[in-house]
Design an enzyme around this catalytic site. Structure first.
Site, short mmCIF file in Angstrom:
data_model
loop_
_atom_site.label_atom_id
_atom_site.label_comp_id
_atom_site.label_asym_id
_atom_site.label_seq_id
_atom_site.Cartn_x
_atom_site.Cartn_y
_atom_site.Cartn_z
N ALA A 111 0.74 -1.17 0.24
CA ALA A 111 0.06 0.06 0.02
C ALA A 111 0.72 1.42 -0.21
O ALA A 111 0.11 2.20 -0.49
CB ALA A 111 -1.01 -0.02 1.13
N ALA A 112 1.88 1.36 0.40
CA ALA A 112 2.89 2.43 0.58
C ALA A 112 3.17 3.27 -0.57
O ALA A 112 3.66 2.40 -1.56
CB ALA A 112 3.98 2.36 1.61
N PRO A 113 3.32 4.44 -0.90
CA PRO A 113 2.79 5.59 -0.03
C PRO A 113 1.38 5.98 0.36
O PRO A 113 0.94 6.73 1.03
CB PRO A 113 3.46 6.84 -0.46
N GLY A 114 0.49 4.89 -0.32
CA GLY A 114 -0.81 5.10 0.00
C GLY A 114 -1.94 5.53 -0.95
O GLY A 114 -3.01 5.84 -0.67
N GLY A 115 -1.74 5.98 -2.39
CA GLY A 115 -2.29 6.65 -3.18
C GLY A 115 -3.59 5.77 -3.45
O GLY A 115 -4.86 6.27 -3.51
N LYS A 116 -3.52 4.33 -3.49
CA LYS A 116 -4.59 3.71 -3.83
C LYS A 116 -5.45 3.46 -2.43
O LYS A 116 -6.70 3.26 -2.62
CB LYS A 116 -4.13 2.36 -4.29
N ASP A 134 2.17 -2.59 4.48
CA ASP A 134 3.30 -2.65 3.54
C ASP A 134 4.53 -3.20 4.48
O ASP A 134 4.41 -3.15 5.44
CB ASP A 134 3.85 -1.09 3.15
N CYS A 232 2.98 -1.53 -12.45
CA CYS A 232 3.34 -0.67 -13.26
C CYS A 232 4.27 -0.71 -14.21
O CYS A 232 5.36 -0.03 -14.51
CB CYS A 232 3.69 0.80 -12.30
#
Ligand SMILES: C[S@@+](CC[C@H](N)C(=O)[O-])C[C@H]1O[C@@H](n2cnc3c(N)ncnc32)[C@H](O)[C@@H]1O
Length: 447
Positions: A111-116, A134, A232
């Site tokens: 998850a980090a840094p957390g955008g999603k 994370d 990505c």
């Protein structure tokens, strides 16, 4: 940017001659900048009314917008009010595809840094619960900060690996997002450091790790639950191969048809976002549902979704604080961990034996006999919740001074005040005879 021949060779194999030259051309394009409105704090319509930036809608995200490269939104006070988050446009597609629904129990494993995580939280609107995890201890701090800034109250932030999570949470989640660690080929245009570290060995290393993560995490998904796998990167090894190996090994999954947007290259449950076909960086996503069904699973699910007792009384010290400072009386389940008071999400999650960085909404610290409200508390409030507020206009010098932790002159009622920018909370301060003692955390200081 001079791309490595080995990388180009791999891309050539995936694209037609014409497509390949368009792909190469895309490296000369201007950089693309985008943000996502935080609908936990403001509706898209309201944000568009007050936005100082020229915005253009991202087709695949209801709250995502492109902004012009000359703008610096992260320097604007609205950023510090958590009204939006800077997020790469293609990176908004996995959560858009997963579509968490109110009340869902969601795992964001990488998850980090957390955008999603922030995007998931916007969809849940503080219902249900998010376990956001994370493996990297160093990356947990920015994850926590982004969650607090966004005013998220229904997340547990944990720092574990997939084995520990699966051991603890069996058939627990309605939705799982695996935004996997990858070789980052899709980000070369944006971040040259990813390109410098790239090699075919890295691709192989990541593909093994991704398969390992997917294989293990299966056990945590409920029957009927959905999983989105995203990267990505462009390599087939880390994308189609990873999901196909998983599907072969776990026969109880089906692909779900991916939502179609112009430029997405879709085949059933798999989608590729190429930088020469859309306005965004390279991305991959696959969407699957677990389909098998066993009698005993129902009992497991019921046990897992126990609601917490909502009539749990807050500690007296917090009752007093609410009486003196708030218009709203918060009810819920409260927990004190190491002298810090939290309000827990409404769905019970057992976190014993798990490394937890945050449990729900951090309200404040209990210091001797005083309750000191936290920054996270301020960021989860609305101006109406608090008795005394000081509003600073977004164009004022004072708001910048406040965000830089300086003492400012401000007229208001003496005592604790919630500080606002154009009506949106940014932190706490204490007024004494028209001087505001700044309580903005030093670690959040505006640079
Ligand atoms: C692509 S980044 C995640 C970006 C994030 N989803 C976002 O939207 O901001 C991948 C993350 O996976 C984490 N990671 C790597 N291996 C992991 C594992 N086995 N379990 C959990 N997280 C892992 C990395 O530390 C990294 O932060």
């Amino acid at each position: 940017m001079k791309l490595k021949e080995e990388f180009l060779e791999k891309i050539r194999k995936q694209l037609s001659k014409e497509e390949y030259s368009k792909f190469l051309e895309s490296y000369k394009d201007e950089k693309i900048s985008s943000l996502r409105v935080n609908t936990l704090k403001i509706s898209v319509e309201e944000f568009l009314k007050i936005s100082p930036f020229k915005l253009k809608k991202i087709p695949w995200s209801e709250d995502g917008f492109y902004f012009e490269n000359s703008e610096r939104p992260s320097k604007h006070p609205y950023y510090h009010a958590g009204l939006f988050y800077i997020q790469e446009a293609s990176a908004m597609s996995p959560v858009n595809e997963l579509t968490p629904k109110k009340g869902d129990i969601v795992l964001d494993l990488c998850a980090a840094p957390g955008g999603k995580t922030l995007q998931i939280a916007s969809k849940l609107q503080n219902t249900g619960v998010i376990i956001t995890n994370d493996i990297s201890t160093g990356r947990i701090k920015p994850l926590v900060k982004n969650i607090e800034l966004a005013g998220i109250k229904n997340a547990y932030v944990i720092n574990e690996n997939q084995y520990k999570i699966t051991d603890k949470y069996k058939k627990k989640f309605d939705k799982i997002l695996i935004d996997a660690p990858c070789s980052g080929e899709g980000m070369f245009r944006k971040d040259e450091s990813m390109y410098k570290n790239w090699s075919t060995d890295e691709v192989e290393k990541y593909s093994k790790l991704q398969s390992e993560i997917m294989d293990v995490i299966d056990e945590s998904l409920k029957e009927g639950g959905e999983l989105v796998y995203s990267t990505c990167t462009f390599s087939i090894e880390e994308n189609e191969n990873t999901i196909n190996i998983f599907m072969k090994k776990h026969g109880d999954y089906n692909f779900i048809d991916i939502k179609q947007y112009e430029g997405f290259v879709i085949s059933g449950g798999i989608s590729r976002l190429w930088p020469h076909k859309i306005k965004g960086e390279g991305h991959f996503l696959a969407h699957v549902r677990k389909t098998s069904f066993h009698e005993h699973d129902i009992k497991e699910i019921e046990k897992n979704t126990n609601q917490l007792n909502l009539d749990n009384k807050p500690p007296e010290i917090f009752e007093k604080f609410m009486e003196n400072n708030l218009n709203t009386k918060f009810v819920g389940t409260f927990e004190i961990i190491n002298d810090r008071l939290y309000m827990l999400p409404k769905i019970k999650i057992d976190t014993s034996g798990i490394r937890v960085a945050r449990s729900g909404w951090l309200l404040g610290d209990i210091k001797k006999k005083r309750f000191v409200p936290s920054q996270a508390f301020a960021m989860g409030l609305r101006k109406e919740d608090v008795k005394r507020t000081i509003n600073l206009p977004s164009e004022s010098v004072e708001v910048i001074k406040y965000l830089k932790c300086e003492t400012i002159k401000a007229s208001g009622e003496d005592g604790l005040n919630l500080i606002l920018v154009d009506g949106y909370p940014i932190g706490w301060g204490k007024i004494n005879k028209n001087t505001l003692k700044n309580m903005y955390p030093a670690s959040w200081r505006m640079q």
